[in-house]
Design a protein around this motif. Sequence first.
Motif: not given
Length: 86
Positions: A10, A13, A17, A43, A46-47, A50, A54-55, A58, A68
């Motif tokens: 997290a 990540a 970002c 972000a 990425l969310r 993946c 929420s990051r 991860l 990820f």
Amino acid sequence: MTRLADMPQATQAGILCNDPNFQKFAATKSGFRGGQFTTQAAAEYLRTTCHIKSRRDLNTDADAQTKFAALRTDFDAWTGKIANQR
């Protein structure tokens, strides 16, 4: 100093970002060639990639961790840090 790879995913990540190169990568992968995402848009990319809300997910979701890791590899290849797969 702690290496990025040694940090919780997290945290990695969040750092990614905020990275202008990752923002360009995310924009390019989303079809905005030559554009650049904001930190928030990176972000969201990425969310979405993946499949997380929420990051923080991860740190506990094995499937998201795999996605990820693939995203990081794709980004590293895009930046030239590692060779592209053929």
